[in-house]
Design an enzyme around this catalytic site. Structure first.
Site, short mmCIF file in Angstrom:
data_model
loop_
_atom_site.label_atom_id
_atom_site.label_comp_id
_atom_site.label_asym_id
_atom_site.label_seq_id
_atom_site.Cartn_x
_atom_site.Cartn_y
_atom_site.Cartn_z
N HIS A 8 4.27 -3.82 -4.39
CA HIS A 8 4.19 -2.61 -4.51
C HIS A 8 5.29 -1.89 -5.47
CE1 HIS A 8 3.88 1.81 -2.87
NE2 HIS A 8 5.13 1.91 -3.73
N ASN B 238 0.23 7.55 -3.17
CA ASN B 238 1.58 6.75 -3.85
C ASN B 238 0.84 5.31 -3.94
OD1 ASN B 238 3.75 5.94 -4.83
ND2 ASN B 238 4.78 5.50 -2.88
N HIS C 21 -5.23 9.09 7.33
CA HIS C 21 -4.13 9.89 8.05
C HIS C 21 -4.74 11.11 9.01
CE1 HIS C 21 -0.50 8.42 6.20
NE2 HIS C 21 -0.98 8.48 5.00
N ASP D 11 4.12 -3.71 1.14
CA ASP D 11 3.55 -2.48 0.76
C ASP D 11 3.87 -1.29 1.60
OD1 ASP D 11 1.30 -1.30 -1.35
OD2 ASP D 11 0.41 -0.77 0.63
N HIS E 21 -5.08 -0.36 5.28
CA HIS E 21 -4.14 -0.01 6.26
C HIS E 21 -4.98 0.47 7.47
CE1 HIS E 21 -0.68 0.37 3.57
NE2 HIS E 21 -1.67 0.79 2.74
N LEU E 22 -4.78 -0.34 8.44
CA LEU E 22 -5.38 -0.12 9.76
C LEU E 22 -4.97 0.32 10.98
CD1 LEU E 22 -7.61 -3.47 10.04
CD2 LEU E 22 -8.50 -1.28 9.23
N ARG E 23 -3.50 0.71 10.43
CA ARG E 23 -2.53 1.59 11.44
C ARG E 23 -2.40 1.03 12.86
NH1 ARG E 23 -0.70 3.33 6.94
NH2 ARG E 23 -1.97 5.25 6.10
N ASP F 53 -7.10 0.70 -1.16
CA ASP F 53 -5.59 1.24 -0.56
C ASP F 53 -6.11 2.15 0.55
OD1 ASP F 53 -3.44 1.70 0.14
OD2 ASP F 53 -2.58 2.53 -1.72
N HIS G 227 -6.93 -4.53 0.34
CA HIS G 227 -5.90 -3.69 0.71
C HIS G 227 -6.09 -2.58 1.48
CE1 HIS G 227 -2.08 -1.67 -1.52
NE2 HIS G 227 -2.36 -1.16 -0.16
O1 DOR Z 1 -0.47 6.38 -0.33
C1 DOR Z 1 -0.02 5.53 0.21
N1 DOR Z 1 -0.33 5.36 1.42
N2 DOR Z 1 0.58 4.40 -0.60
C2 DOR Z 1 1.01 3.44 0.25
O2 DOR Z 1 1.65 2.60 -0.37
C3 DOR Z 1 1.12 3.19 1.70
C4 DOR Z 1 0.00 4.20 1.97
C5 DOR Z 1 0.06 4.40 3.45
O3 DOR Z 1 0.47 3.43 4.31
O4 DOR Z 1 -0.20 5.41 4.09
#
Ligand code: DOR
Length: 434
Positions: free
Chosen positions: A180, A281, A312, A153, A64-66, A308, A62
């Site tokens: 999710h 989240n 950011h 997600d 997120h590579l953006r 996860d 899990h």
């Molecule tokens: O905290 C979170 N950030 N929860 C998520 O479900 C998505 C993720 C994000 O993409 O930043």
């Protein structure tokens, strides 16, 4: 490619119930054998693993590579370097990119961009077009292009019928759906867990019931569809109980938990002075939830640990709590945080083999991925860990472009020291080789 001989390490391979001191030989990118007393072949690089632990390459299901669309937060190169630095040889990447990963060309983009990267990237396709929950995405064609699972997600699937159709369709193509769990009207506008701390701080809360109501719905739907359902980032005691009961009834639901939900609670939102690094989240929950997550992990109700990783930019997080985005970056902290839990003995019965299982063979099994094993003949994806290494979390030294962690400054015991991908060293002493 030079052969690599790793000598004298404690080799832990949960996929084969193996935990012994042994040597491991890699030839042509493949694990040739795991035995005691292997003689180094000529020209081999020898890694002395005395006092170290040799495990299957860790897999984070899990992240997120953006990429594409928000490369100022992370991209495939920086994200996979962060993976290698954190001891991971493979990651599964979520589809909430821009554009959304909801068609085969997007899956191919991720795979092309990840060719030659510091970790394998397994794309997860969006369940619905644009993550909007209205029209199912082209799951079959994405699967053919290389998607390993499907998920919206970041956004819950509001429509029960959509979830039903998605589960039904995905069962025909043998791909898991990752849920999710969040009932959107219950969680609407929430910034943190709804409870005494949110009341004290005057921040709008997201009740545990938002997660549990949606999970209960999806378990009911799953009973009539079959297929494969995986629950992302379980965060409440009630969810653990629902999963435990579902499993006792024989439902093949699987789930994961994050290090942050296992280690910290909503109290940190207050104690950190509203630091937005705690905004995530699902939100950080209560001590009772945290304890229940450990119980679920230890009794096998929860199958895997996943970061996860939600990178950011510092500027995005440098806002009032209400306006900051949700997310904690975790690729470079997950393994050391969890190793420290093992070392400290704080959690009774949480052993090193169990930790490795939750980060290697379990994720491989859930998503049907290659890897997660040290069986002879497998691609040589390995992680070498020093369980006695002091490790201080310092986001300023990260390979990830992000810095958003509530764990900065923590002093831990245990760290990855080598990551090996397909017989090639991708990280040595914390530093990626490329
Ligand atoms: O905290 C979170 N950030 N929860 C998520 O479900 C998505 C993720 C994000 O993409 O930043």
């Amino acid at each position: 490619m030079k052969p690599i001989l790793i000598t004298g390490g404690r080799v832990i391979d949960p996929s084969q119930n193996f935990d012994e001191t042994a040597d491991l030989l890699i030839k042509d990118g493949i694990i040739e054998k795991v035995e005691k007393g292997i003689k180094p072949p000529s020209g081999a690089e020898v890694i002395d693993a005395d006092g170290l632990v040799v495990t299957p390459g860790l897999i984070d299901i899990h992240v997120h590579l953006r990429d594409p669309g928000q490369e100022y937060k992370e991209d495939i190169k920086s994200g996979t370097r962060a993976a290698a630095a954190g001891g991971f040889t493979a990651v599964a990447a979520m589809a909430n990119t821009s554009p959304v990963g909801d068609d085969p060309s997007m899956i191919r983009y991720v795979l092309d961009a990840a060719a030659g990267a510091s970790a394998r990237v397994y794309p997860i396709g969006a369940l619905t077009k644009g993550l909007e929950g209205k029209e199912m995405a082209e799951l079959g064609r994405m699967k053919k292009a290389g998607a390993v699972a499907f998920s919206d997600d970041g956004k819950p699937v509001s429509s029960g019928t959509m979830m039903r159709n998605a589960l039904q369709y995905s069962s025909g193509i043998s791909a898991p759906v990752i849920a999710h769990e969040e009932e959107p009207t219950l969680a609407a506008g929430g910034m943190m867990h709804e409870g005494s701390v949110s009341s004290l701080l005057g921040l709008k809360g997201m009740p545990a019931a938002a997660e549990e109501a949606m999970l209960a719905r999806d378990l009911m739907i799953f009973k009539i569809t079959g297929g494969r359902l995986h629950i992302a980032h379980v965060s409440t005691a009630g969810s653990v109980e629902l999963l435990r009961r579902a499993r006792a009834e024989g439902l093949p639901v699987t789930s994961e938990v994050t290090p942050h939900h296992l280690l910290i609670t909503d109290r940190l939102v207050k104690n950190s002075g509203y630091s937005t690094s705690t905004k995530v989240n699902p939100p950080l929950r209560t001590e009772q939830d945290r304890q229940a997550l450990w119980e679920g992990l230890l009794d096998g109700t929860i199958d895997a640990i996943a970061s996860d990783h939600a990178p950011h930019h510092t500027d995005d997080k440098d806002m009032e709590y209400d306006f900051a985005p949700f997310g904690i970056a975790g690729l470079e902290t997950t393994l050391p945080l969890m190793l420290d839990e093992v070392k400290s003995g704080r959690v009774k019965n949480f052993t090193l083999p169990m930790l490795i299982e939750k980060l290697s063979s379990a994720p491989a099994r859930i998503f049907n991925l290659p890897g997660g094993t040290l069986q002879a003949g497998s691609p040589a994806d390995l992680t070498i860990i020093d369980p006695e290494r002091t490790f201080i979390i310092n986001p300023d030294t990260w390979q990830s472009k992000s810095r958003n962690t509530p764990f900065g400054g923590r002093r831990l015991m245990g760290a990855p020291v080598y990551t090996i991908l397909g017989g090639k060293i991708t990280m040595e002493e914390g530093v990626p080789t490329e």
